[in-house]
Design a protein around this motif. Structure first.
Motif, PDB file in Angstrom:
ATOM      1  N   SER A  40      50.097  36.859  39.931  1.00 26.98           N
ATOM      2  CA  SER A  40      50.880  38.049  40.268  1.00 26.98           C
ATOM      3  C   SER A  40      50.658  38.459  41.725  1.00 26.98           C
ATOM      4  O   SER A  40      51.564  39.001  42.368  1.00 26.98           O
ATOM      5  CB  SER A  40      50.506  39.203  39.329  1.00 26.98           C
ATOM      6  OG  SER A  40      49.125  39.464  39.424  1.00 26.98           O
ATOM      7  N   THR A  41      49.484  38.183  42.254  1.00 30.48           N
ATOM      8  CA  THR A  41      49.157  38.664  43.608  1.00 30.48           C
ATOM      9  C   THR A  41      50.096  38.132  44.697  1.00 30.48           C
ATOM     10  O   THR A  41      50.496  38.898  45.572  1.00 30.48           O
ATOM     11  CB  THR A  41      47.685  38.312  43.952  1.00 30.48           C
ATOM     12  OG1 THR A  41      46.854  38.704  42.855  1.00 30.48           O
ATOM     13  CG2 THR A  41      47.241  39.010  45.221  1.00 30.48           C
ATOM     14  N   ILE A 135      42.200  35.620  43.795  1.00 31.26           N
ATOM     15  CA  ILE A 135      40.898  35.592  43.115  1.00 31.26           C
ATOM     16  C   ILE A 135      41.108  36.022  41.666  1.00 31.26           C
ATOM     17  O   ILE A 135      41.818  36.998  41.394  1.00 31.26           O
ATOM     18  CB  ILE A 135      39.867  36.501  43.837  1.00 31.26           C
ATOM     19  CG1 ILE A 135      38.488  36.424  43.174  1.00 31.26           C
ATOM     20  CG2 ILE A 135      40.331  37.942  43.914  1.00 31.26           C
ATOM     21  CD1 ILE A 135      37.378  37.149  43.952  1.00 31.26           C
ATOM     22  N   HIS A 140      37.165  33.176  40.013  1.00 36.13           N
ATOM     23  CA  HIS A 140      37.656  31.834  40.341  1.00 36.13           C
ATOM     24  C   HIS A 140      38.593  31.873  41.542  1.00 36.13           C
ATOM     25  O   HIS A 140      39.259  32.873  41.808  1.00 36.13           O
ATOM     26  CB  HIS A 140      38.293  31.129  39.130  1.00 36.13           C
ATOM     27  CG  HIS A 140      39.581  31.683  38.621  1.00 36.13           C
ATOM     28  ND1 HIS A 140      39.939  31.671  37.287  1.00 36.13           N
ATOM     29  CD2 HIS A 140      40.646  32.244  39.263  1.00 36.13           C
ATOM     30  CE1 HIS A 140      41.135  32.181  37.140  1.00 36.13           C
ATOM     31  NE2 HIS A 140      41.583  32.546  38.327  1.00 36.13           N
ATOM     32  N   GLN A 166      44.033  35.237  30.389  1.00 30.01           N
ATOM     33  CA  GLN A 166      44.886  35.621  31.526  1.00 30.01           C
ATOM     34  C   GLN A 166      46.164  34.765  31.519  1.00 30.01           C
ATOM     35  O   GLN A 166      47.261  35.268  31.707  1.00 30.01           O
ATOM     36  CB  GLN A 166      44.107  35.427  32.825  1.00 30.01           C
ATOM     37  CG  GLN A 166      44.853  35.868  34.074  1.00 30.01           C
ATOM     38  CD  GLN A 166      44.123  35.459  35.363  1.00 30.01           C
ATOM     39  OE1 GLN A 166      43.037  34.884  35.338  1.00 30.01           O
ATOM     40  NE2 GLN A 166      44.731  35.752  36.492  1.00 30.01           N
ATOM     41  N   LYS A 203      40.482  44.391  40.619  1.00 27.99           N
ATOM     42  CA  LYS A 203      39.766  43.343  41.359  1.00 27.99           C
ATOM     43  C   LYS A 203      38.608  43.905  42.181  1.00 27.99           C
ATOM     44  O   LYS A 203      37.923  43.157  42.876  1.00 27.99           O
ATOM     45  CB  LYS A 203      40.742  42.606  42.296  1.00 27.99           C
ATOM     46  CG  LYS A 203      41.886  41.869  41.597  1.00 27.99           C
ATOM     47  CD  LYS A 203      41.423  40.571  40.962  1.00 27.99           C
ATOM     48  CE  LYS A 203      42.493  39.885  40.136  1.00 27.99           C
ATOM     49  NZ  LYS A 203      43.553  39.299  40.912  1.00 27.99           N
TER      50      LYS A 203
HETATM   51  P1  PGA Z   1      46.531  37.145  39.673  1.00 25.29           P
HETATM   52  O1  PGA Z   1      45.664  35.821  39.505  1.00 25.29           O
HETATM   53  O2  PGA Z   1      47.103  37.086  41.045  1.00 25.29           O
HETATM   54  O3  PGA Z   1      47.571  37.046  38.611  1.00 25.29           O
HETATM   55  O4  PGA Z   1      45.579  38.291  39.498  1.00 25.29           O
HETATM   56  C1  PGA Z   1      44.776  35.484  40.499  1.00 25.29           C
HETATM   57  C2  PGA Z   1      44.006  34.257  40.094  1.00 25.29           C
HETATM   58  O5  PGA Z   1      43.662  34.127  38.900  1.00 25.29           O
HETATM   59  O6  PGA Z   1      43.708  33.432  40.970  1.00 25.29           O
END
Ligand code: PGA
Length: 244
Positions: A40-41, A135, A140, A166, A203
């Motif tokens: 999503s980021t 991240i 990870h 996730q 985060k």
């Molecule tokens: P996100 O995932 O952008 O959906 O929070 C980041 C990632 O898991 O690297």
């Protein structure tokens, strides 16, 4: 040398700044090898780059796009894969030539050997000029889960239950594969520039641990500090909530 930390007001400002760095890299090195994340980021960053491309401000027709990770055994046509997501969200709307998109060889009968060939593919394109990363909540980067060494290379590994959960959001009820192939931490650390984009209060703890906690395989993103000032962390205020 420490990573450069830039705290911006919100997700939009983070996306614009990340797009600025991608654009600048492309104007200096139009044929660069660049790795770009899923999740999503980066969505706002992708929208911004697509808009700049459509306005003729940035030329996306020559660079080599390296994917960061993919589920093991995923087939090319599966809409739930990370590659399919990147195709829909960025590659197709941006009009990037498909022959410039390097996907992880997850359907290869010998994934270990194929992963090493992926490393050779990166090297053949001059090495990564830029790696943009997100991240995960467990620290990870790409799919380098906790336990990943700083010198790890592109390989197959087990996903943690947290990452499976996730990923389930993208799988629409279908079961999430238990293994993935990811570009290694060591591979990423060799990039000439690394941009970590981080957004949202969810985060803030992991970003704090990655930047201020011990450098440890328990938090793979903490290894990014080994790349010193080749790293730029762009965090919005919510994600930076626990940083001094
Ligand atoms: P996100 O995932 O952008 O959906 O929070 C980041 C990632 O898991 O690297």
């Amino acid at each position: 040398m420490e990573p450069r930390l830039v705290i911006v007001p919100d997700e939009m400002a983070m996306s614009v700044m990340a797009a600025d760095i991608v654009s600048e890299t492309l104007s200096k090195h139009p044929e660069a090898a660049i790795s770009l994340p899923t999740g999503s980021t980066p969505v706002g960053m992708f929208d911004e780059i697509i808009a700049r491309s459509q306005a003729g401000i940035v030329d996306l027709s020559h660079f080599q796009l390296f994917c960061l990770d993919e589920y093991l055994g995923a087939s090319a046509g599966d809409p739930n894969t990370l590659t399919s997501w990147l195709m829909r969200t960025f590659v197709v709307p941006a009009g990037i030539p498909l022959e410039h998109v390097h996907t992880l060889p997850v359907a290869d009968p010998d994934p270990g050997a194929a992963a090493l060939r992926f490393e050779e593919e990166i090297a053949a394109c001059g090495g990564l000029e830029l790696a943009v990363l997100g991240i995960g909540g467990n620290g990870h980067i790409a799919y380098n889960e906790p336990g990943s060494r700083s010198d790890s290379r592109t390989r197959v590994l087990d996903l943690t239950p947290e990452s499976v959960e996730q990923a389930a959001g993208y799988f629409d009820g279908a079961s999430v594969p238990a293994k993935a192939m990811t570009v290694g931490v060591g591979t990423l650390l060799e990039a000439r520039k690394i941009v970590l984009i981080v957004s949202g209060a969810s985060k803030q703890d992991i970003l704090h641990d990655a930047l201020n906690g011990p450098m440890t395989a328990d938090v793979p993103a903490s290894w990014l500090r080994m790349a010193g000032d080749r790293v730029i962390v762009i965090a919005d205020e919510a994600a930076a909530g626990r940083l001094a």
